[in-house]
Design an enzyme around this catalytic site. Structure first.
Site, mmCIF file in Angstrom:
data_model
loop_
_atom_site.group_PDB
_atom_site.id
_atom_site.type_symbol
_atom_site.label_atom_id
_atom_site.label_comp_id
_atom_site.label_asym_id
_atom_site.label_seq_id
_atom_site.Cartn_x
_atom_site.Cartn_y
_atom_site.Cartn_z
ATOM 1 N N ILE A 95 -64.795 10.364 0.656
ATOM 2 C CA ILE A 95 -63.973 11.163 -0.249
ATOM 3 C C ILE A 95 -62.996 10.264 -1.017
ATOM 4 O O ILE A 95 -62.955 10.281 -2.256
ATOM 5 C CB ILE A 95 -63.210 12.248 0.544
ATOM 6 N N HIS A 132 -77.302 17.911 1.789
ATOM 7 C CA HIS A 132 -77.693 19.274 2.164
ATOM 8 C C HIS A 132 -78.072 20.130 0.965
ATOM 9 O O HIS A 132 -77.431 20.068 -0.080
ATOM 10 C CB HIS A 132 -76.546 19.957 2.904
HETATM 11 C C1 LIG Z 1 -71.933 13.881 13.311
HETATM 12 C C2 LIG Z 1 -71.704 14.239 11.878
HETATM 13 C C3 LIG Z 1 -72.786 14.491 11.036
HETATM 14 C C4 LIG Z 1 -72.584 14.815 9.689
HETATM 15 N N1 LIG Z 1 -73.667 14.961 8.873
HETATM 16 C C5 LIG Z 1 -73.470 15.213 7.551
HETATM 17 C C6 LIG Z 1 -74.582 15.309 6.676
HETATM 18 O O1 LIG Z 1 -75.730 15.130 7.093
HETATM 19 N N2 LIG Z 1 -74.356 15.597 5.359
HETATM 20 C C7 LIG Z 1 -73.098 15.775 4.879
HETATM 21 O O2 LIG Z 1 -72.972 16.044 3.693
HETATM 22 N N3 LIG Z 1 -72.028 15.642 5.673
HETATM 23 C C8 LIG Z 1 -72.179 15.361 6.995
HETATM 24 N N4 LIG Z 1 -71.088 15.222 7.807
HETATM 25 C C9 LIG Z 1 -69.757 15.328 7.223
HETATM 26 C C10 LIG Z 1 -69.305 14.049 6.527
HETATM 27 O O3 LIG Z 1 -69.546 12.940 7.338
HETATM 28 C C11 LIG Z 1 -67.831 14.130 6.224
HETATM 29 O O4 LIG Z 1 -67.589 15.309 5.550
HETATM 30 C C12 LIG Z 1 -67.325 12.999 5.345
HETATM 31 O O5 LIG Z 1 -67.699 11.749 5.842
HETATM 32 C C13 LIG Z 1 -65.820 13.087 5.237
HETATM 33 O O6 LIG Z 1 -65.338 12.013 4.492
HETATM 34 P P1 LIG Z 1 -63.801 11.717 4.398
HETATM 35 O O7 LIG Z 1 -63.647 10.608 3.461
HETATM 36 O O8 LIG Z 1 -63.080 12.950 4.172
HETATM 37 O O9 LIG Z 1 -63.371 11.296 5.887
HETATM 38 P P2 LIG Z 1 -63.457 9.918 6.674
HETATM 39 O O10 LIG Z 1 -64.702 9.201 6.411
HETATM 40 O O11 LIG Z 1 -63.141 10.249 8.093
HETATM 41 O O12 LIG Z 1 -62.293 9.060 6.052
HETATM 42 C C14 LIG Z 1 -60.962 9.236 6.339
HETATM 43 C C15 LIG Z 1 -60.313 7.870 6.317
HETATM 44 O O13 LIG Z 1 -58.904 8.004 6.351
HETATM 45 C C16 LIG Z 1 -58.343 6.933 7.057
HETATM 46 N N5 LIG Z 1 -57.026 7.330 7.490
HETATM 47 C C17 LIG Z 1 -56.687 8.408 8.225
HETATM 48 N N6 LIG Z 1 -55.373 8.468 8.413
HETATM 49 C C18 LIG Z 1 -54.847 7.401 7.782
HETATM 50 C C19 LIG Z 1 -53.525 6.924 7.622
HETATM 51 N N7 LIG Z 1 -52.503 7.577 8.135
HETATM 52 N N8 LIG Z 1 -53.338 5.779 6.935
HETATM 53 C C20 LIG Z 1 -54.387 5.117 6.395
HETATM 54 N N9 LIG Z 1 -55.645 5.544 6.515
HETATM 55 C C21 LIG Z 1 -55.883 6.677 7.199
HETATM 56 C C22 LIG Z 1 -59.320 6.720 8.179
HETATM 57 O O14 LIG Z 1 -59.236 5.395 8.668
HETATM 58 C C23 LIG Z 1 -60.669 7.007 7.506
HETATM 59 O O15 LIG Z 1 -61.289 5.820 7.054
HETATM 60 C C24 LIG Z 1 -71.269 14.912 9.174
HETATM 61 C C25 LIG Z 1 -70.197 14.649 10.015
HETATM 62 C C26 LIG Z 1 -70.381 14.306 11.344
HETATM 63 C C27 LIG Z 1 -69.213 14.003 12.204
#
Ligand SMILES: Cc1cc2nc3c(=O)[nH]c(=O)nc-3n(C[C@H](O)[C@H](O)[C@H](O)COP(=O)(O)OP(=O)(O)OC[C@H]3O[C@@H](n4cnc5c(N)ncnc54)[C@H](O)[C@@H]3O)c2cc1C
Ligand SMILES: Cc1cc2nc3c(=O)[nH]c(=O)nc-3n(C[C@H](O)[C@H](O)[C@H](O)COP(=O)(O)OP(=O)(O)OC[C@H]3O[C@@H](n4cnc5c(N)ncnc54)[C@H](O)[C@@H]3O)c2cc1C
Lengths: 573, 422
Positions: A95, A132
């Site tokens: 994201i 998906h």
């Molecule tokens: C087992 C599993 C299977 C999935 N399969 C699918 C799929 O097949 N298809 C699909 O579309 N989605 C899937 N998802 C969902 C998808 O993985 C997530 O929706 C997506 O990766 C979220 O991205 P993000 O950037 O929000 O979160 P994240 O990748 O968790 O990133 C958040 C980041 O914020 C950082 N952070 C947090 N707090 C702080 C702070 N205070 N200071 C500095 N940095 C911080 C963390 O280090 C992390 O790197 C799946 C999820 C899981 C768990």
């Protein structure tokens, strides 16, 4: 009887008065203490009322064991002290990285911050990689809207940023013949939702999926389902963002903020105080904590763990597929997606995930029982799956809100923050669309205080590290002749050359660890899991980065591989 | 020894460890135009990192180190005109319609094609990884296989551990227990899930007993702790069925977990050629000439089955090399060699009764420790050979020689049996 009163009655009945609910600033706030985490989660769900409240703030204390806090980098310096920027993005998962890249289209100072040593270390590299089609999403959900748009964007962005993307389609199988009726009713619904489907009878299904269980009587096929390698996409977004002048602050944790008159003035980190005009909260499992320190909390993230297993390449069938069975969840959780079996973008079989609530938001550990459960479950679809063919497994954490939907909005209280929270599955699919929208919101918000011009130099294209083993021979030969390092195989299982490893170490997103190399070029991801190539990659990192062997790490400075020289290091060869 | 290559050969040997070296020398001795392909920079295979002595007791009646043993064969090669190409990776093999094999090689000069009448697979083995034995818990740095630890210490001159637990009592684990102790690290103990030691007795006495390192049998590691670097492991007793005995858990603080939990023949290429692997050995089945079920493809060394002594590797590989050199396509009448369930495996799995390789060394391992047993090899009612063993252990490969001419025609099986000595 008002709603809160009703809720309190229910809570009293369930938890004997240990939990109390009240309304504040449009949110339901739960307080009290319980010694079962599942109960805390249950109470959270009970409090949901999307029509009446902004969200649930679940502050019930868990008394059974200590709840681990956020893992912090061990670095303390002033690297980013006093840095001023237009936009600070907290969290470099898919994201945060996608938003950074879309924002780079504007002439802005953007700082992308993550507490880990590399991008995409949390959920974004610990998922299934499925794009998906939207099988189980409901009209009106934020996630439904972004999933549909995100899915459609993958063709374009995979070309621009040169990452692997396939659309093999997904098969949802049914075990009973009479379910054909359910299939057809459901297909009408999907039609309304603009999700294309096709009906397949048993014979066709068996032709499409080698080894499918004889119990599967029919299936609905979703041709728009796709597959990517999730960390490849995250790294591609981050690289393209950095190629377009986004600055990346890794090993940097946002631990506090200074908020004055409903505006964030600064972010406190272990690497100095950062002064952004606007903050984007893309902090995954910690998004609610960021909201809290920003004085803008109106939701709670509860961590839901899922475990996946990867199989040896030799188990891969001739054609790619994504397959799952209707109504066969091994772990009966209301919010489990049920999981499935798929061929990964790198040609391994993957099964999973299950779903388990956990109080530790960074609990990436695995348990044998989860592996056993997912294999038992998916064996019903593909009976040929064998535990002994598993070469790797991992867990990821979904950052779910109690409302079970994405929170993509400007701050409620605080003016200069945008929340992109609760991004659980299908966040990977939705990311490209979310990023486009959020970048426009940023433009709108910043335009009130400054002029936002387009970035005339923006280049949407990024070139991937060449994947020699998949190239045709002439191309491979030509590249080796240009750069002989491409002809030196270091990782024997995945056929990765020295040249590719050197490339991984010198791109716009810095990489200097074994895990970093592994996620960029797959050295160490094959059957031997890095037994042979690990030391060779370590040597290469040491040489290219000019650091001593003992400072080369697995994932960050707290996870070094070696302790220094042996007594007599005049070694044999 | 010629460090270059042309494009047609009689024999191409893949892998330049002790098996490949011996096979190449012997193929050349019989007059074959021979190519040796090795993917690493240097010849010697795994022996390069085995700087302890104990190699060559059977072959040379002296204790050599791994590199010394390898050097002996490398010197022999120097007096031949076997072509050698190092830093060369075989990515694919196809058989053409005329029966000739076409190999695709990746080198730092580009992609090369070669054509060969016979192939000897001598690709060695790999270690089982932590994931393959389902080590669970957190995923920190500090979990490594014994062979990787050996590389760090012996080749890089770097210490991968300060205080470690070793899981599995395979030979590399035992040798590394000694090596790490000598280098000043603490080896808390060696844990073995089975009742029996996994490695050779001599390694147990020289590497553990002499250094007071405890061996805990019927105990395994059940969990890893530590998020960035290993901080502790949980060990637990297990019963005969490998199920954990609740209440016997113990937490051991350490910074590393070293695994010596088995070696698996490396057979990617064989699999690409659709050669099915034997479930017991995890290598291709072969006859006494080391020819697999696919004509013209030979296999030897640890790619065939995991040997515990390099001497066996070399002597088998010499036969493989010679037979590959003499290879001509003909119908083979193959008789399967089957064994009692007391054996873990027997090789070769097949006997080619028309071959001029008239003696066959049958190598076998028992499943459990056996005492005072007869091993008999029969063909129908005919006893080909019988030998008495005072002791046999799963970790020590035994062998027995049979005379092919004694095999009665028409009998469809050769049977290796075990019985009590009366
Ligand atoms: C087992 C599993 C299977 C999935 N399969 C699918 C799929 O097949 N298809 C699909 O579309 N989605 C899937 N998802 C969902 C998808 O993985 C997530 O929706 C997506 O990766 C979220 O991205 P993000 O950037 O929000 O979160 P994240 O990748 O968790 O990133 C958040 C980041 O914020 C950082 N952070 C947090 N707090 C702080 C702070 N205070 N200071 C500095 N940095 C911080 C963390 O280090 C992390 O790197 C799946 C999820 C899981 C768990
Ligand atoms: C750590 C350890 C300790 C031991 N200790 C003793 C001891 O004390 N005494 C004793 O007698 N024996 C000992 N042994 C046993 C003995 O050394 C081995 O059995 C022997 O080395 C096996 O030889 P090999 O040629 O089959 O395999 P290897 O030595 O592994 O050689 C295989 C070679 O093939 C190459 N190769 C593989 N695939 C390809 C490809 N596709 N293209 C090109 N090249 C390829 C590899 O790079 C490697 O060099 C020990 C073994 C180990 C691992």
């Amino acid at each position: 009887m008002d709603l809160i009163h009703k809720l309190n009655k229910k809570l009293d009945k369930m938890f004997n008065g240990s939990v109390n609910a009240k309304e504040e600033n449009g949110c339901v706030i739960l307080t009290g203490s319980l010694n079962s985490w599942d109960d805390i989660v249950k109470a959270g769900y009970l409090a949901v009322n999307k029509k009446k409240y902004l969200g649930v703030i679940n502050d019930i204390e868990y008394t059974k064991e200590p709840v681990p806090g956020m893992r912090l980098p061990d670095l303390e310096d002033k690297q980013y002290d006093n840095v001023k920027c237009d936009v600070a993005i907290i969290g470099a998962g898919i994201i945060g990285c996608a938003i950074a890249r879309e924002l780079a289209r504007f002439d802005l100072d953007i700082l992308l911050i993550d507490k880990e040593h590399d991008v995409g270390m949390h959920a974004s590299s610990r998922n299934d990689g499925e794009i998906h089609p939207g099988v189980d999403l409901i009209k009106g959900q934020v996630k439904q809207k972004y999933n549909a748009r995100g899915n459609a964007l993958y063709d374009e962005i995979s070309k621009e940023m040169d990452f692997k993307f396939y659309r093999p389609g997904q098969y949802l199988c049914f075990t009973k013949k009479y379910m054909k009726i359910i299939c057809n009713i459901a297909r009408l619904y999907w039609k309304v939702m603009k999700v294309p489907t096709r009906y397949l009878n048993k014979e066709k299904l068996q032709k499409r999926i080698e080894g499918i269980s004889d119990d599967m009587e029919c299936a609905v096929f979703f041709p728009t389902a796709g597959i990517v390698c999730p960390y490849e996409v995250t790294i591609a977004y981050a690289e393209n963002a950095c190629d377009n002048k986004v600055k990346l602050a890794l090993d940097t944790a946002v631990t506090d903020m200074e908020v004055l008159d409903n505006r964030i003035l600064s972010l406190n980190t272990n690497r100095g105080t950062i002064y952004p005009k606007l903050v984007i909260n893309a902090a995954g499992v910690y998004a609610d904590k960021i909201a809290q320190i920003a004085n803008d909390r109106f939701y709670t993230i509860h961590a839901r763990k899922g475990t996946n297993a990867i199989f040896d390449k030799k188990t891969v069938k001739k054609n790619r597929f994504i397959v799952s069975a209707f109504g066969m969840s091994a772990v009966k959780t209301a919010h489990s997606k049920g999981g499935g079996i798929l061929t990964t973008a790198d040609d391994n079989m993957l099964i999973g995930p299950d779903a388990k609530e956990t109080f530790d938001r960074e609990d990436f550990s695995t348990e044998d029982i989860n592996i056993d459960q997912i294999i038992q479950k998916h064996k019903k679809t593909l009976p040929g799956l064998k535990k002994s063919d598993i070469i790797a497994y991992y867990s990821g954490i979904r950052a779910a809100t109690y409302e079970e939907d994405f929170v993509i909005t400007e701050g409620k209280n605080t003016k200069n923050i945008i929340h992109v929270a609760g991004i659980q599955s299908p966040g990977l699919t939705a990311a490209p669309a979310i990023a486009k929208d959020v970048s426009l919101t940023v433009k709108k918000m910043l335009s009130e205080i400054m002029e936002v011009k387009p970035n005339a130099d923006f280049n949407p294209n990024r070139k991937a590290i060449p994947d020699l083993a998949r190239m045709d021979e002439e191309e491979r030969d030509r590249l080796i002749k240009q750069n002989p390092d491409y002809g030196v195989i270091v990782c024997r299982c995945e056929e990765i050359s020295l040249g590719q490893i050197k490339q991984a170490l010198s791109r716009s997103v810095p990489c200097d660890t074994l895990d970093g190399v592994k996620r960029r070029v797959r050295a160490g991801m094959g059957r031997c899991q890095g037994g042979f190539c690990g030391p060779l990659v370590l040597k290469t990192i040491s040489k290219i980065k000019n650091i001593d062997y003992e400072y080369v790490a697995k994932k960050d400075s707290q996870s070094r591989i070696l302790f220094g020289k042996t007594k007599k290091h005049d070694t044999a060869v | 020894m010629i460090q270059q290559f042309e494009n047609t050969y009689d024999v191409t040997v893949i892998g330049g460890g002790p098996a490949g070296l011996a096979a190449a020398v012997s193929a050349w001795e019989v007059g074959a135009k021979t190519l040796l392909v090795e993917r690493e920079e240097k010849l010697g295979g795994i022996l390069k990192q085995c700087i302890h002595d104990g190699f060559g007791l059977l072959m040379f009646k002296q204790k050599l180190t791994g590199p010394e043993y390898a050097q002996y064969y490398i010197e022999m090669l120097k007096n031949t005109d076997v072509n050698i190409t190092c830093s060369t990776f075989v990515t694919d093999i196809n058989r053409q319609d005329d029966g000739i094999f076409h190999l695709i090689l990746v080198t730092h000069h580009g992609i090369k094609h070669i054509y060969t009448k016979a192939i000897v697979l001598a690709t060695g083995c790999r270690e089982r990884s932590a994931k393959q034995i389902f080590i669970h818990g957190t995923r920190p740095a500090g979990i490594l296989t014994a062979g990787t630890a050996q590389y760090y210490v012996n080749i890089l001159g770097q210490m991968p551990v300060k205080k470690c637990v070793i899981l599995g009592s395979g030979d590399i684990g035992l040798i590394m227990a000694r090596r790490l102790t000598l280098e000043g690290a603490e080896v808390e103990g060696v844990y073995e899930a089975k009742k029996e030691l996994g490695g050779l007795l001599r390694n147990y006495s020289q590497c553990l007993m002499d250094f007071n390192i405890p061996l805990h049998t019927q105990t395994t590691v059940t969990r890893v702790f530590g998020e960035k670097r290993v901080s502790a492991v949980e060990v637990c007793s297990v019963d005969e069925n490998m199920s954990r005995i609740n209440g016997s858990e113990r937490i051991i603080e350490c910074d590393s977990l070293i695994l010596s939990v088995g070696l698996i023949p490396e057979n990617e290429l064989a699999e690409k050629m659709n050669i099915t692997l034997d479930a017991e050995t995890k290598g291709p089945a072969a006859d006494q000439c080391y020819q697999t079920k696919k004509d013209g493809i030979f296999v030897c060394g640890n790619a065939f089955h995991v040997n515990d002594l390099v001497d066996y590797v070399s002597s088998g590989a010499r036969i493989a090399g010679k037979c590959a050199a003499k290879y001509k396509k003909r119908e083979r009448r193959l008789i399967p060699v089957i064994h009692d369930e007391k054996f873990a495996y027997c090789v070769p799995q097949l006997i080619d009764i028309d071959s001029d390789q008239k003696k066959a060394d049958i190598y076998f391992r028992t499943k459990q420790k056996e005492e005072d047993k007869h091993v008999t090899v029969t063909s129908g009612d005919n006893i080909l050979i019988a030998k008495k063993y005072i002791e046999m252990r799963p970790s020590e490969l035994e062998h027995i020689q049979i005379d092919i001419d004694k095999i009665e025609y028409g009998n469809d099986k050769i049977h290796v049996k075990m019985g009590k000595v009366e």
